[in-house]
Structures are given as C-alpha cells and as structure tokens.
Design a protein around this motif. Structure first.
Motif, PDB file in Angstrom:
ATOM      1  N   PHE A 349       0.829  -1.196  -0.092  1.00 39.92           N
ATOM      2  CA  PHE A 349      -0.012   0.029  -0.069  1.00 39.92           C
ATOM      3  C   PHE A 349       1.031   1.352  -0.008  1.00 39.92           C
ATOM      4  N   ILE A 350       2.020   1.247   0.871  1.00 39.17           N
ATOM      5  CA  ILE A 350       2.586   2.384   0.775  1.00 39.17           C
ATOM      6  C   ILE A 350       3.527   2.750  -0.406  1.00 39.17           C
ATOM      7  N   ARG A 351       3.948   1.394  -0.988  1.00 37.81           N
ATOM      8  CA  ARG A 351       4.698   1.478  -2.195  1.00 37.81           C
ATOM      9  C   ARG A 351       3.647   2.054  -3.539  1.00 37.81           C
ATOM     10  N   THR A 352       2.558   1.507  -3.316  1.00 35.34           N
ATOM     11  CA  THR A 352       1.866   2.155  -4.415  1.00 35.34           C
ATOM     12  C   THR A 352       1.139   3.569  -4.420  1.00 35.34           C
ATOM     13  N   TYR A 353       0.752   3.896  -3.097  1.00 33.84           N
ATOM     14  CA  TYR A 353       0.136   5.268  -2.762  1.00 33.84           C
ATOM     15  C   TYR A 353       0.950   6.156  -2.310  1.00 33.84           C
ATOM     16  N   ARG A 354       2.339   5.889  -1.821  1.00 42.28           N
ATOM     17  CA  ARG A 354       3.194   6.789  -1.253  1.00 42.28           C
ATOM     18  C   ARG A 354       2.608   7.853  -0.169  1.00 42.28           C
ATOM     19  N   PRO A 355       1.929   7.261   0.926  1.00 41.94           N
ATOM     20  CA  PRO A 355       1.427   8.403   1.835  1.00 41.94           C
ATOM     21  C   PRO A 355       2.589   9.047   2.544  1.00 41.94           C
ATOM     22  N   ARG A 356       1.950  10.165   2.936  1.00 44.46           N
ATOM     23  CA  ARG A 356       3.083  10.946   4.079  1.00 44.46           C
ATOM     24  C   ARG A 356       2.053  11.379   5.123  1.00 44.46           C
ATOM     25  N   THR A 357       2.782  11.974   5.995  1.00 49.22           N
ATOM     26  CA  THR A 357       1.965  12.868   7.280  1.00 49.22           C
ATOM     27  C   THR A 357       2.243  13.999   7.381  1.00 49.22           C
ATOM     28  N   LYS A 358       1.285  15.017   7.781  1.00 47.05           N
ATOM     29  CA  LYS A 358       1.517  16.272   7.666  1.00 47.05           C
ATOM     30  C   LYS A 358       0.661  16.693   9.004  1.00 47.05           C
ATOM     31  N   ILE A 359       1.363  17.585   9.953  1.00 49.38           N
ATOM     32  CA  ILE A 359       0.909  18.096  11.387  1.00 49.38           C
ATOM     33  C   ILE A 359       0.764  19.498  11.131  1.00 49.38           C
ATOM     34  N   SER A 360       0.033  20.115  11.180  1.00 47.68           N
ATOM     35  CA  SER A 360      -0.024  21.753  11.178  1.00 47.68           C
ATOM     36  C   SER A 360      -0.809  22.406  12.028  1.00 47.68           C
ATOM     37  N   ILE A 361      -0.563  23.626  12.509  1.00 44.05           N
ATOM     38  CA  ILE A 361      -1.188  24.225  13.559  1.00 44.05           C
ATOM     39  C   ILE A 361      -1.096  25.714  12.921  1.00 44.05           C
ATOM     40  N   GLY A 362      -2.376  26.448  13.056  1.00 42.55           N
ATOM     41  CA  GLY A 362      -2.286  27.967  12.723  1.00 42.55           C
ATOM     42  C   GLY A 362      -3.336  28.691  13.668  1.00 42.55           C
ATOM     43  N   TYR A 363      -2.835  30.205  13.690  1.00 42.68           N
ATOM     44  CA  TYR A 363      -3.640  31.062  14.483  1.00 42.68           C
ATOM     45  C   TYR A 363      -3.771  32.272  13.631  1.00 42.68           C
ATOM     46  N   ASP A 364      -5.053  32.816  13.960  1.00 42.75           N
ATOM     47  CA  ASP A 364      -5.325  34.020  13.278  1.00 42.75           C
ATOM     48  C   ASP A 364      -5.961  35.152  14.142  1.00 42.75           C
ATOM     49  N   TYR A 365      -5.583  36.385  14.301  1.00 45.19           N
ATOM     50  CA  TYR A 365      -6.262  37.300  15.160  1.00 45.19           C
ATOM     51  C   TYR A 365      -6.562  38.530  14.187  1.00 45.19           C
ATOM     52  N   GLN A 366      -7.692  39.018  14.466  1.00 52.30           N
ATOM     53  CA  GLN A 366      -8.196  40.351  13.573  1.00 52.30           C
ATOM     54  C   GLN A 366      -8.985  41.020  14.801  1.00 52.30           C
ATOM     55  N   ARG A 367      -8.885  42.335  14.469  1.00 53.04           N
ATOM     56  CA  ARG A 367      -9.610  43.415  15.181  1.00 53.04           C
ATOM     57  C   ARG A 367      -9.838  44.434  14.171  1.00 53.04           C
TER      58      ARG A 367
END
Length: 367
Positions: A349-367
């Motif tokens: 499965f890994i060889r065929t589809y080449r999966p990867r893992t991504k961890i992300s975090i974001g923050y937005d502030y608006q006034r």
C-alpha cells in the motif's frame, strides 16, 4: 513530389495496420492562380488476421519467463495484424526480462517471423529471442544479474566530482549500516540512514529489477531534499554459478536545507486600502529525517469605511489604519505514514500510494 510522398506514407501506414494489398490513387484538378485540388482514393481491401501467436528463445531460462508472462501479451488471435502492437509487445517482453534480473537485455534481441503463406488473409506470428553474440561470433545465454552492494552518496556535488575526481572522493567517510548498505558522506551524515533505506527498493542479493529502480527514484524525489538523484550500476568481477553481480551507486545531491522568504504587498478591497506582509521559514530536514518544517507569520493593516458613525470613537487606530490582522502557522511533513498499524504490514500500500503525514497548526487574530 509531395503528392507521391503522401501516397507512399499512406501505403506504409496501411501496411503497418495489416492492409498489405491496399491501393491508393490520386486525382489532381488544376485551378486558376497556380492552385490545385488533390483527391486521394483509398481501397484498403481485406486486412491480415492473426490466427496464432507463439514464443521461443534460444536461452531456456529466458523462454520460461516469456512463457510465464504470455498471459499479458498484447497480441491476440483474431486481431488485425498491427505493427505498432508488435513493437509494444517487444517493449513489454523487454521490460518483463529487465524486471527479472536481465539488466543488459536489449529489445533488439527480439525479432518476429510472420507467415502469410495462406490464401485467406491469415497470418501466424512467431516471436523469438536470440542469444548474445560476442566479439568472436560465439553465441551465449543472456546474463542474469543480482545486486551485490548498494552505496548511498548522501551529499554528492557533481561539479566537484568532475573537477577533482579521485581527490574529491578521498575526502569522504563511509558508514557500513547494520542492514548491509554503505553510506558515503563528507563531514557529517545529515540525514538518518533509516529514512533512505525505508524508501529504497534496490535490495542486496536479489535479482536486478527495473521497476525497483524506478520506484526508488520516485520515493527519494518525494523527500523534497534532493535536487539531483542518480542511480548507476556497475558490473562486478564476481560470479557464483551462472549468476552475475552489480554494485548499485545512488548519488544524491541535496537542496539547500534552510530558506527564508519575505513578501510585502499593498491591498485594495473595494476601495479599502491597506498594507500586508509575510515572513516564511523552511527547513528540509529539521529532525534529520527529511521532515519538511514550515513556519510563517503574517500581518496586515487596512482602512475600513465606517458605516455607523456612533461606533467611530470605539474603533482602534493603528497609524492611519483602523483594522489589524495578525496570524501565524507552522507545519511538519513526514515522509512516511505515521500510523502504527500501517508501519510494516502495508508495504505494498505504501509503495503504491506513497502516503505522507502532515501536522499543522495555525492562529489568526483580527480586530
């Protein structure tokens, strides 16, 4: 001249498609102003139909592989004879042999015999593979190659290698990994060997496989750490029984590990003017495992038109602007599937589809 050349090309095309006895005639009608109309009339007649396909090879080991792969043949009985299909079949056989150890095999060893000695427009196709002829004219079976040693050059500079040659490689250190692979590097090994080994399909002491080479190229390219990937093989003066051996050299030229970028822009949203900026940082192997780390911060100021005059005193002031926006994001992308139950059991499965893992975090502030 061009008219006759066109007729010849049409005739050749029809022959390639099985219409051996087609007839092509042309009619030219001359008009005023040095113009002419050309009409071609084509009578294809009946095409040749394949009634039987057979395979043979002087090398019996090669013949066995070809017969085992015959079920995927592109040529079927009752098909119209098509030279383009014959050429594709030739490539298919060549790839099948290259995937089973025949590193030096060439498609020129494959030839066809077409027997059209029938009155009903039928043809039999015989596909044969000849042996290798040496300089003295002697014929030999095809060599089957196995992988002996695999060398990874993790930070090769092709320019310096060409300029300094032997002196350049003398500066390298060598790590003999416990799994039998060799890592050759200068100064410091800047990536975990386990990461590269996990993405490599060229294994020791197994037959050479062209598909393994292609998959290794693609997997290493997905690391996004290398601008050049070169896989080379050299024949080793070493032989066991009728098995020949190759050493594999995988040369990797890294990209710059860290990069920065800054952007500034002016904005105009329905007449509301503003200014914004972005600052981005990227590290291509932050934990020495080819992880792609991205960090970005952004900010913007904008003038918003006030509709409700009573709320005007409550609006903040940032220089001549009254709207503030700040934000940031960070992410890490791993070159593997970070799910425990997929780690070893789903290699296909890994060889065929080449999966990867991504961890992300974001923050937005608006006034």
């Amino acid at each position: 001249y061009l008219k006759d050349k066109s007729k010849k090309q049409m005739k050749q095309y029809l022959m390639n498609k099985g219409y051996f006895y087609s007839e092509i005639t042309d009619t030219v009608i001359y008009k005023k102003g040095q113009r002419a109309n050309v009409t071609y009339t084509v009578k294809t007649k009946s095409p040749y139909i394949v009634t039987n396909v057979s395979y043979s090879a002087a090398d019996k080991e090669v013949e066995k592989i070809i017969m085992d792969e015959a079920k995927t043949s592109l040529i079927d009985s009752a098909d119209v004879l098509d030279m383009d299909v014959l050429r594709k079949e030739r490539d298919r056989i060549t790839n099948a042999l290259k995937n089973q150890g025949y590193y030096a095999f060439l498609k020129e060893y494959i030839y066809y015999k077409l027997d059209t000695a029938f009155s009903d427009n039928s043809v039999t196709v015989k596909i044969d593979v000849k042996n290798v002829e040496d300089e003295l004219g002697n014929l030999h079976d095809h060599k089957k190659y196995y992988i002996r040693d695999v060398y990874f050059y993790t930070d090769l500079d092709p320019k310096l290698a060409l300029q300094e040659k032997e002196e350049y490689f003398n500066r390298f250190d060598t790590l003999h990994h416990k799994k039998g692979y060799y890592f050759i590097y200068e100064d410091e090994l800047d990536i975990n060997p386990e990461v590269i080994i996990a993405l490599n399909y060229i294994k020791k002491l197994v037959p050479y496989n062209q598909k393994d080479v292609q998959d290794t190229y693609e997997q290493l390219a997905l690391l996004k750490n290398y601008k050049l990937i070169n896989v080379q093989f050299e024949e080793v003066d070493f032989k066991i029984s009728n098995h020949y051996y190759l050493n594999c050299h995988i040369q990797l030229t890294p990209l710059v590990k860290q990069s920065y970028s800054a952007e500034i822009e002016g904005t105009n949203s329905s007449g509301n003017l503003g200014i914004a900026g972005n600052l981005n940082y990227q590290h291509k192997s932050i934990f020495k495992g080819a992880e792609i780390f991205n960090l970005g911060v952004r900010g913007g100021l904008e003038v918003q038109n006030v509709i409700d005059e009573e709320s005007d005193p409550e609006l903040p002031e940032y220089l001549p602007f009254n709207t503030l926006e700040l934000g940031g994001n960070a992410s890490v992308e791993f070159p593997r599937f970070m799910v425990p139950f997929f780690s070893g059991k789903f290699r296909k499965f890994i060889r065929t589809y080449r999966p990867r893992t991504k961890i992300s975090i974001g923050y937005d502030y608006q006034r």
